[in-house]
Structure formats: C-alpha cells, structure tokens
Design a protein around this motif. Sequence first.
Motif, PDB file in Angstrom:
ATOM      1  N   THR A  39     -25.883 -21.866  -6.228  1.00 54.56           N
ATOM      2  CA  THR A  39     -25.578 -21.379  -4.890  1.00 54.56           C
ATOM      3  C   THR A  39     -24.084 -21.050  -4.788  1.00 54.56           C
ATOM      4  O   THR A  39     -23.238 -21.877  -5.137  1.00 54.56           O
ATOM      5  N   VAL A  40     -23.770 -19.843  -4.311  1.00 54.01           N
ATOM      6  CA  VAL A  40     -22.359 -19.428  -4.203  1.00 54.01           C
ATOM      7  C   VAL A  40     -22.020 -18.879  -2.811  1.00 54.01           C
ATOM      8  O   VAL A  40     -21.015 -18.200  -2.662  1.00 54.01           O
ATOM      9  N   GLU A  41     -22.827 -19.189  -1.800  1.00 55.36           N
ATOM     10  CA  GLU A  41     -22.598 -18.632  -0.467  1.00 55.36           C
ATOM     11  C   GLU A  41     -21.182 -18.899   0.034  1.00 55.36           C
ATOM     12  O   GLU A  41     -20.613 -18.092   0.765  1.00 55.36           O
ATOM     13  N   HIS A  42     -20.610 -20.044  -0.341  1.00 61.58           N
ATOM     14  CA  HIS A  42     -19.256 -20.380   0.103  1.00 61.58           C
ATOM     15  C   HIS A  42     -18.203 -19.411  -0.454  1.00 61.58           C
ATOM     16  O   HIS A  42     -17.066 -19.403   0.002  1.00 61.58           O
ATOM     17  N   LEU A  43     -18.591 -18.572  -1.407  1.00 58.64           N
ATOM     18  CA  LEU A  43     -17.660 -17.607  -2.004  1.00 58.64           C
ATOM     19  C   LEU A  43     -17.998 -16.161  -1.651  1.00 58.64           C
ATOM     20  O   LEU A  43     -17.423 -15.238  -2.228  1.00 58.64           O
ATOM     21  N   ASN A  44     -18.911 -15.944  -0.719  1.00 61.29           N
ATOM     22  CA  ASN A  44     -19.276 -14.573  -0.333  1.00 61.29           C
ATOM     23  C   ASN A  44     -18.048 -13.773   0.084  1.00 61.29           C
ATOM     24  O   ASN A  44     -17.184 -14.272   0.808  1.00 61.29           O
ATOM     25  N   ASN A  45     -17.973 -12.532  -0.409  1.00 63.95           N
ATOM     26  CA  ASN A  45     -16.890 -11.602  -0.070  1.00 63.95           C
ATOM     27  C   ASN A  45     -15.497 -12.179  -0.340  1.00 63.95           C
ATOM     28  O   ASN A  45     -14.567 -11.947   0.417  1.00 63.95           O
ATOM     29  N   SER A  46     -15.349 -12.899  -1.433  1.00 64.07           N
ATOM     30  CA  SER A  46     -14.073 -13.565  -1.739  1.00 64.07           C
ATOM     31  C   SER A  46     -13.185 -12.825  -2.733  1.00 64.07           C
ATOM     32  O   SER A  46     -11.990 -13.050  -2.765  1.00 64.07           O
ATOM     33  N   TYR A  47     -13.760 -11.950  -3.549  1.00 63.59           N
ATOM     34  CA  TYR A  47     -12.990 -11.397  -4.657  1.00 63.59           C
ATOM     35  C   TYR A  47     -13.043  -9.871  -4.702  1.00 63.59           C
ATOM     36  O   TYR A  47     -14.076  -9.277  -4.452  1.00 63.59           O
ATOM     37  N   ASP A  48     -11.921  -9.285  -5.069  1.00 61.11           N
ATOM     38  CA  ASP A  48     -11.844  -7.839  -5.271  1.00 61.11           C
ATOM     39  C   ASP A  48     -12.299  -7.469  -6.678  1.00 61.11           C
ATOM     40  O   ASP A  48     -12.884  -6.414  -6.895  1.00 61.11           O
ATOM     41  N   ILE A  49     -11.994  -8.329  -7.634  1.00 53.92           N
ATOM     42  CA  ILE A  49     -12.322  -8.079  -9.034  1.00 53.92           C
ATOM     43  C   ILE A  49     -12.849  -9.373  -9.651  1.00 53.92           C
ATOM     44  O   ILE A  49     -12.301 -10.454  -9.423  1.00 53.92           O
ATOM     45  N   ILE A  50     -13.909  -9.234 -10.418  1.00 55.84           N
ATOM     46  CA  ILE A  50     -14.449 -10.355 -11.187  1.00 55.84           C
ATOM     47  C   ILE A  50     -14.652  -9.848 -12.609  1.00 55.84           C
ATOM     48  O   ILE A  50     -15.147  -8.737 -12.804  1.00 55.84           O
ATOM     49  N   PHE A  51     -14.251 -10.643 -13.583  1.00 58.70           N
ATOM     50  CA  PHE A  51     -14.530 -10.235 -14.957  1.00 58.70           C
ATOM     51  C   PHE A  51     -14.976 -11.429 -15.776  1.00 58.70           C
ATOM     52  O   PHE A  51     -14.631 -12.575 -15.486  1.00 58.70           O
ATOM     53  N   SER A  52     -15.795 -11.128 -16.762  1.00 58.19           N
ATOM     54  CA  SER A  52     -16.265 -12.165 -17.675  1.00 58.19           C
ATOM     55  C   SER A  52     -16.285 -11.591 -19.084  1.00 58.19           C
ATOM     56  O   SER A  52     -16.481 -10.408 -19.283  1.00 58.19           O
ATOM     57  N   ARG A  53     -16.080 -12.473 -20.026  1.00 55.24           N
ATOM     58  CA  ARG A  53     -16.081 -12.086 -21.436  1.00 55.24           C
ATOM     59  C   ARG A  53     -16.863 -13.139 -22.197  1.00 55.24           C
ATOM     60  O   ARG A  53     -16.494 -14.306 -22.192  1.00 55.24           O
ATOM     61  N   LYS A  64     -29.837 -13.710 -11.511  1.00 55.60           N
ATOM     62  CA  LYS A  64     -29.162 -14.553 -10.516  1.00 55.60           C
ATOM     63  C   LYS A  64     -27.650 -14.434 -10.665  1.00 55.60           C
ATOM     64  O   LYS A  64     -26.918 -14.368  -9.673  1.00 55.60           O
ATOM     65  N   MET A  65     -27.156 -14.393 -11.886  1.00 58.85           N
ATOM     66  CA  MET A  65     -25.721 -14.246 -12.109  1.00 58.85           C
ATOM     67  C   MET A  65     -25.210 -12.948 -11.480  1.00 58.85           C
ATOM     68  O   MET A  65     -24.235 -12.955 -10.732  1.00 58.85           O
ATOM     69  N   HIS A  66     -25.876 -11.835 -11.782  1.00 56.10           N
ATOM     70  CA  HIS A  66     -25.419 -10.549 -11.245  1.00 56.10           C
ATOM     71  C   HIS A  66     -25.580 -10.478  -9.726  1.00 56.10           C
ATOM     72  O   HIS A  66     -24.759  -9.883  -9.036  1.00 56.10           O
ATOM     73  N   ARG A  67     -26.624 -11.091  -9.204  1.00 54.62           N
ATOM     74  CA  ARG A  67     -26.823 -11.136  -7.752  1.00 54.62           C
ATOM     75  C   ARG A  67     -25.700 -11.948  -7.089  1.00 54.62           C
ATOM     76  O   ARG A  67     -25.136 -11.553  -6.076  1.00 54.62           O
ATOM     77  N   ASN A  68     -25.358 -13.087  -7.687  1.00 56.69           N
ATOM     78  CA  ASN A  68     -24.281 -13.919  -7.148  1.00 56.69           C
ATOM     79  C   ASN A  68     -22.934 -13.221  -7.213  1.00 56.69           C
ATOM     80  O   ASN A  68     -22.135 -13.297  -6.281  1.00 56.69           O
ATOM     81  N   ILE A  69     -22.683 -12.537  -8.305  1.00 60.83           N
ATOM     82  CA  ILE A  69     -21.407 -11.819  -8.427  1.00 60.83           C
ATOM     83  C   ILE A  69     -21.329 -10.722  -7.378  1.00 60.83           C
ATOM     84  O   ILE A  69     -20.280 -10.527  -6.760  1.00 60.83           O
ATOM     85  N   LEU A  70     -22.430 -10.039  -7.139  1.00 60.80           N
ATOM     86  CA  LEU A  70     -22.459  -9.020  -6.080  1.00 60.80           C
ATOM     87  C   LEU A  70     -22.081  -9.643  -4.741  1.00 60.80           C
ATOM     88  O   LEU A  70     -21.276  -9.086  -3.993  1.00 60.80           O
ATOM     89  N   SER A  71     -22.612 -10.798  -4.442  1.00 62.81           N
ATOM     90  CA  SER A  71     -22.306 -11.435  -3.161  1.00 62.81           C
ATOM     91  C   SER A  71     -20.857 -11.928  -3.101  1.00 62.81           C
ATOM     92  O   SER A  71     -20.252 -11.959  -2.038  1.00 62.81           O
ATOM     93  N   MET A  72     -20.286 -12.300  -4.228  1.00 56.32           N
ATOM     94  CA  MET A  72     -18.908 -12.789  -4.258  1.00 56.32           C
ATOM     95  C   MET A  72     -17.886 -11.662  -4.126  1.00 56.32           C
ATOM     96  O   MET A  72     -16.744 -11.904  -3.710  1.00 56.32           O
ATOM     97  N   LEU A  73     -18.281 -10.438  -4.480  1.00 50.93           N
ATOM     98  CA  LEU A  73     -17.358  -9.300  -4.385  1.00 50.93           C
ATOM     99  C   LEU A  73     -17.193  -8.857  -2.939  1.00 50.93           C
ATOM    100  O   LEU A  73     -18.143  -8.851  -2.159  1.00 50.93           O
ATOM    101  N   ARG A  74     -15.986  -8.449  -2.615  1.00 53.05           N
ATOM    102  CA  ARG A  74     -15.745  -7.800  -1.321  1.00 53.05           C
ATOM    103  C   ARG A  74     -16.304  -6.381  -1.393  1.00 53.05           C
ATOM    104  O   ARG A  74     -16.467  -5.827  -2.482  1.00 53.05           O
ATOM    105  N   PRO A  75     -16.583  -5.761  -0.253  1.00 52.13           N
ATOM    106  CA  PRO A  75     -17.047  -4.366  -0.288  1.00 52.13           C
ATOM    107  C   PRO A  75     -16.072  -3.494  -1.092  1.00 52.13           C
ATOM    108  O   PRO A  75     -14.857  -3.575  -0.897  1.00 52.13           O
ATOM    109  N   GLY A  76     -16.607  -2.719  -2.004  1.00 54.81           N
ATOM    110  CA  GLY A  76     -15.782  -1.876  -2.872  1.00 54.81           C
ATOM    111  C   GLY A  76     -15.258  -2.607  -4.089  1.00 54.81           C
ATOM    112  O   GLY A  76     -14.624  -1.998  -4.957  1.00 54.81           O
ATOM    113  N   GLY A  77     -15.508  -3.909  -4.196  1.00 56.65           N
ATOM    114  CA  GLY A  77     -15.037  -4.697  -5.330  1.00 56.65           C
ATOM    115  C   GLY A  77     -15.768  -4.334  -6.617  1.00 56.65           C
ATOM    116  O   GLY A  77     -16.870  -3.783  -6.591  1.00 56.65           O
ATOM    117  N   THR A  78     -15.142  -4.652  -7.734  1.00 56.86           N
ATOM    118  CA  THR A  78     -15.682  -4.287  -9.040  1.00 56.86           C
ATOM    119  C   THR A  78     -15.752  -5.509  -9.942  1.00 56.86           C
ATOM    120  O   THR A  78     -14.878  -6.366  -9.916  1.00 56.86           O
TER     121      THR A  78
END
Length: 192
Positions: A39-53, A64-78
């Motif tokens: 669960t990552v609701e507490h991080l919704n719309n928190s980040y402009d950029i997220i990256f993983s390697r 679920k990972m990609h869905r959560n990352i989508l929710s964590m990104l701000r609108p227009g975030g990448t």
Amino acid sequence: MPDQWPDNLNSYTINDIDQQELDLAPAQNKTQCFDICDTVEHLNNSYDIIFSRFVGEHVRDGEKMHRNILSMLRPGGTAFHFVPTLYSLPFFVNWLVPETFARQVLFVVNPSRGKMKVKFPAHYSWCRGSNSAMQKRLKELGYSAVHIDRFYGHHYFQKIPVLKGFERTTRNLLRKTDLTPFGSYAYITVTK
C-alpha cells in the motif's frame, strides 16, 4: 550527492524494502522504507520523477508495482526503469531453476557477486522485451505515454568461450531482426 544535483532538484528520496540497506544511504538523502508492491496511498502524487535500476525483476507483482508508481507520480511525472527481460537466455534460466542453484551458478559466473554473497530472488513479473505487449499493459494502467528501448546482449557468458561465441552470434542476429521478446534488457519510460 547534493552538490551534483541539478539546480531544480529540491530533494532525492531513496526507497528500499530493507531498513538496514537504507541505513547505508548518504545522510543528506531522504529515505522511505516500504515494499513497492504494498500500500502506497500515503505517497500519492508525491514525486515528479521515479527511477529504478534492476528492481523490477525482483518484485512478485509487476502490475502492482507499475500501478503504485503511477499513483506516486504527480500529474505529468515520469518514471524510468531499467530491467533485464525474461526471455533472454540467462534470465530465463535464472527464472526456471531453483533459487539455490541459481545462486551457485551466479557466484561462479560472476565471482564479485559471490564475494558479496548477494543474490535476490528474481520473478521477472512484467519484465518483458516485447514492445507492443508492454506498451499495451502500461497504457491500460493509465500512463499517458510509454516508450521502451531494448538492448541485446549480456556479459554472463564472457568466461565460457563456446557460450561467449554463441551469445555474440545470437545477439547480432536478434539485433538485426529486432526480435523484441528476446531482448536482454529494457529501458522503460512512462509518463503519468
């Protein structure tokens, strides 16, 4: 390091599932300890950029990972993800064989990993090289833009002469024909 950050970067947050790993991070970085598939609701719309390697192959539920990352990104975030893809020979074998055997093989093929005694289980959920299939999956989640670059070839057979030649020939053939499902790595760029 903050002195190397671009002028428009205000903060940098490191995530890991293991607090002991986060404790090794430089003190000036923020850290968040959580499972990206939880669960990552507490991080919704928190980040402009997220990256993983080399993270995506270790999560049990890529959707679920990609869905959560989508929710964590701000609108227009990448988000940017670099992942090995399942149907490249070494990763396919890694996925098929028992984890204890895969660990032993990795330490022989890559001795530096053996010194560190590090091998995390790999699941390869949503780690595919197929452009059309991955683009469709990610767009269905709600990403407005999806771009995937594939890479062919790997270093795992470098110390085994016969397999090294086989890998080089196969890599060149796959690159020429652009058989995306058999790419070795994918660089995935998604925008909310």
